[in-house]
Design a protein around this motif. Structure first.
Motif, PDB file in Angstrom:
ATOM      1  N   GLN A   1       0.828  -1.212   0.000  1.00 32.16           N
ATOM      2  CA  GLN A   1       0.000   0.000   0.000  1.00 32.16           C
ATOM      3  C   GLN A   1       0.862   1.262   0.000  1.00 32.16           C
ATOM      4  OE1 GLN A   1      -2.303  -0.948   3.450  1.00 32.16           O
ATOM      5  NE2 GLN A   1      -3.663  -2.331   2.349  1.00 32.16           N
TER       6      GLN A   1
ATOM      7  N   GLU B   1       1.968   1.699  -3.575  1.00 34.68           N
ATOM      8  CA  GLU B   1       0.882   2.076  -4.482  1.00 34.68           C
ATOM      9  C   GLU B   1       0.098   3.297  -4.032  1.00 34.68           C
ATOM     10  OE1 GLU B   1      -1.463  -1.478  -4.799  1.00 34.68           O
ATOM     11  OE2 GLU B   1      -0.146  -2.350  -6.338  1.00 34.68           O
TER      12      GLU B   1
ATOM     13  N   LYS C   1      -1.668   6.676  -3.441  1.00 35.01           N
ATOM     14  CA  LYS C   1      -1.959   7.779  -4.360  1.00 35.01           C
ATOM     15  C   LYS C   1      -2.356   9.052  -3.610  1.00 35.01           C
ATOM     16  CE  LYS C   1      -3.403   4.781  -8.166  1.00 35.01           C
ATOM     17  NZ  LYS C   1      -4.505   4.405  -9.089  1.00 35.01           N
ATOM     18  N   SER C   2      -2.476   8.971  -2.292  1.00 32.12           N
ATOM     19  CA  SER C   2      -2.838  10.157  -1.520  1.00 32.12           C
ATOM     20  C   SER C   2      -2.033  10.181  -0.223  1.00 32.12           C
ATOM     21  CB  SER C   2      -4.339  10.167  -1.184  1.00 32.12           C
ATOM     22  OG  SER C   2      -4.644   9.176  -0.223  1.00 32.12           O
TER      23      SER C   2
ATOM     24  N   THR D   1      -8.075   3.699  -1.488  1.00 36.32           N
ATOM     25  CA  THR D   1      -8.340   3.550  -2.920  1.00 36.32           C
ATOM     26  C   THR D   1      -8.755   4.846  -3.594  1.00 36.32           C
ATOM     27  OG1 THR D   1     -10.633   2.915  -2.450  1.00 36.32           O
ATOM     28  CG2 THR D   1      -9.013   1.147  -2.591  1.00 36.32           C
ATOM     29  N   GLY D   2      -9.174   5.845  -2.815  1.00 36.67           N
ATOM     30  CA  GLY D   2      -9.585   7.128  -3.369  1.00 36.67           C
ATOM     31  C   GLY D   2     -11.007   7.492  -2.996  1.00 36.67           C
TER      32      GLY D   2
ATOM     33  N   GLU E   1      -8.829  10.257 -12.411  1.00 34.69           N
ATOM     34  CA  GLU E   1      -8.280  10.362 -11.063  1.00 34.69           C
ATOM     35  C   GLU E   1      -7.579  11.709 -10.909  1.00 34.69           C
ATOM     36  OE1 GLU E   1      -5.993   6.988  -9.849  1.00 34.69           O
ATOM     37  OE2 GLU E   1      -7.400   5.541 -10.717  1.00 34.69           O
TER      38      GLU E   1
ATOM     39  N   LYS F   1      -5.907  14.640  -7.771  1.00 39.72           N
ATOM     40  CA  LYS F   1      -5.468  14.854  -6.396  1.00 39.72           C
ATOM     41  C   LYS F   1      -5.742  16.314  -6.045  1.00 39.72           C
ATOM     42  CE  LYS F   1      -1.845  12.647  -5.149  1.00 39.72           C
ATOM     43  NZ  LYS F   1      -0.434  12.212  -4.986  1.00 39.72           N
TER      44      LYS F   1
ATOM     45  N   HIS G   1      -6.660  11.890  -2.752  1.00 35.43           N
ATOM     46  CA  HIS G   1      -6.885  11.224  -4.034  1.00 35.43           C
ATOM     47  C   HIS G   1      -8.378  11.040  -4.280  1.00 35.43           C
ATOM     48  CE1 HIS G   1      -6.025   8.717  -7.458  1.00 35.43           C
ATOM     49  NE2 HIS G   1      -6.757   7.738  -6.961  1.00 35.43           N
TER      50      HIS G   1
END
Length: 446
Positions: A134, A137, A139-140, A216-217, A259, A261, A266
């Protein structure tokens, strides 16, 4: 296979200044000494110290100048003897170095095998293993923070504490069964202990879905009638042309995702089909998908047209998607002023960019409570969530049994099952196919 010495590239494949190649296994240093000059005797080699060497292939041809670091078992990432080689980051030189080790008897590592060995050698538990992936990977910033907390043992320590409580409860039951004449432990005492466990699990699950969202966003849907500017807004937020923009109503027939930010958070944002009453079968399918997307989204941007005002189509949509997660966005204010205050409104022009920064600020204000809520749970994978739900199911069964005056040894069956499930979360007990599935998601060099 776990006894093999394995080798893999740990940095991304491609051209760069430096590449990192990993060796792990009992023969790591032996293999390295066959291909470097000057050679290094094990007794003189210092752990975690950088050494310079020339690297040669099996035919004695110079391949590269390298730096290597030796990590002695068990004080390494995998818990085995391990070597990290830092070479020049060319595709060919990396391939030749790895090929040399394979010719000497090393095996190419499988996906996630270094981390799998760390788990099997007791260096980390399954929760920490998942957190490593995690982190890679993330993203935020929020998702990264949650993963780092779990790498430091946040969720693992909570599971261990819960496990200890269940063991204490089972111990009381065993004492009551074996020494009931001398030591009296009532159903009410066991029930009280289980209710405390149940409350902890309820609190954990209450925030778990939000916690997964942060990993996951945050989901956000743009909805509105046809030709209101949904696709233009999506492209404006994404700063790219993902959606087709025309002045023909109904251009978007399916959900288009992107997607973004915003302030480190994210978002997975969806542009949906225009919603209106229609007899067109294809358009109806798009509208149904749009409504489903809005229903499951954390934030809904209800786009309205400042050139037409609040129309019957808008009222139709408003009656369908009512909720506290809606932000009413009046678009096209650069060419229209028919704005009606609905509550939680904002004015923008997706075409010119007017009001977009303020829109982003309002979106963040809306999701901040969701983020604070999600950070209360460190459940960051669906696997963890499903197991916690199963644990609660068996605790609930045990509580019902005790309330029905069922004998303690019968209630202990579900408590024991809960304990086994907790051990599967951390990996104390594990099934080989589950472990293979988890680590197959890693890159080869991790």
């Amino acid at each position: 296979m776990e006894r093999d010495t394995i080798v893999a590239l740990s940095t991304p494949r491609g051209t760069g200044a430096i590449a990192v190649i990993r060796l792990s296994g009992s023969k790591s240093l032996e293999l390295l000494n066959k291909v470097i000059k000057p050679k290094r005797a094990l007794e003189t080699l210092q752990e975690r110290k950088a050494y310079f060497a020339n690297f040669y292939d099996v035919n004695g041809e110079l391949l590269d100048e390298i730096i290597f670091i030796y990590f002695k078992s068990p004080k390494s990432y995998t818990g085995e003897d391990m070597i990290e080689i830092y070479c020049h980051g060319g595709i060919l030189v990396v391939e030749k170095i790895i090929d040399t080790f394979v010719k000497l008897g090393a095996r190419l590592a499988e996906n996630g095998e270094f981390t799998k060995r760390a788990f099997l050698n007791g260096k980390i538990d399954l929760i920490k293993a998942e957190s490593i992936l995690q982190i890679i990977e993330a993203k935020s910033e929020v998702g990264l923070r949650l993963a780092l907390d779990n790498l430091k043992g946040k969720l693992s320590s909570e599971i261990d504490s819960l496990r200890k409580n269940l063991i204490d409860i089972l111990s009381k039951i065993e004492v009551s069964i074996d020494y009931g004449d001398d030591i009296e432990i009532s159903n009410e005492e066991i029930l009280s202990d289980l209710l405390s466990v149940q409350k902890f699990l309820n609190d954990k699950l209450q925030h778990a879905d939000r916690g997964l969202h942060l990993s996951t966003g945050v989901t956000m849907a743009i909805v509105g009638k046809p030709n209101v500017g949904k696709s233009t807004l999506l492209n404006r937020l994404l700063v790219e042309d993902r959606a087709i923009v025309t002045d023909i109503p109904g251009t978007t027939r399916d959900v288009i995702k992107g997607e973004i930010k915003i302030q480190g958070i994210h978002f997975v944002i969806s542009d949906t089909a225009g919603i209106r009453q229609t007899d067109d079968k294809v358009e109806q399918i798009g509208i149904e998908r749009a409504l489903r997307e809005a229903e499951k989204s954390d934030v809904v941007l209800f786009l309205l047209d400042a050139t037409t005002g609040f129309t019957k189509d808008d009222e139709y949509i408003h009656n369908i998607i009512k909720g506290s997660n809606i932000l009413y966005v009046w678009n096209k204010v650069d060419i229209g002023d028919k704005v009606k205050a609905i509550g939680n409104d904002i004015k923008i022009s997706a075409a010119t960019g007017e009001g977009i920064r303020e829109l982003e600020k309002r979106i963040i204000e809306m999701v901040n409570p969701l983020i604070r809520d999600g950070e209360l749970s460190h459940i960051t994978s669906k696997r963890q969530l499903e197991y916690v739900k199963k644990v609660k199911f068996h605790i609930d069964k045990a509580i019902v049994a005790l309330r029905n005056r069922t004998p303690l040894d019968v209630a202990s069956i579900d408590i024991n099952e809960s304990l086994n499930l907790l051990d599967e979360i951390t990996g104390r007990n594990f099934k080989e196919d589950l472990i293979d599935n988890i680590f197959s998601k890693f890159c080869v060099g991790k």
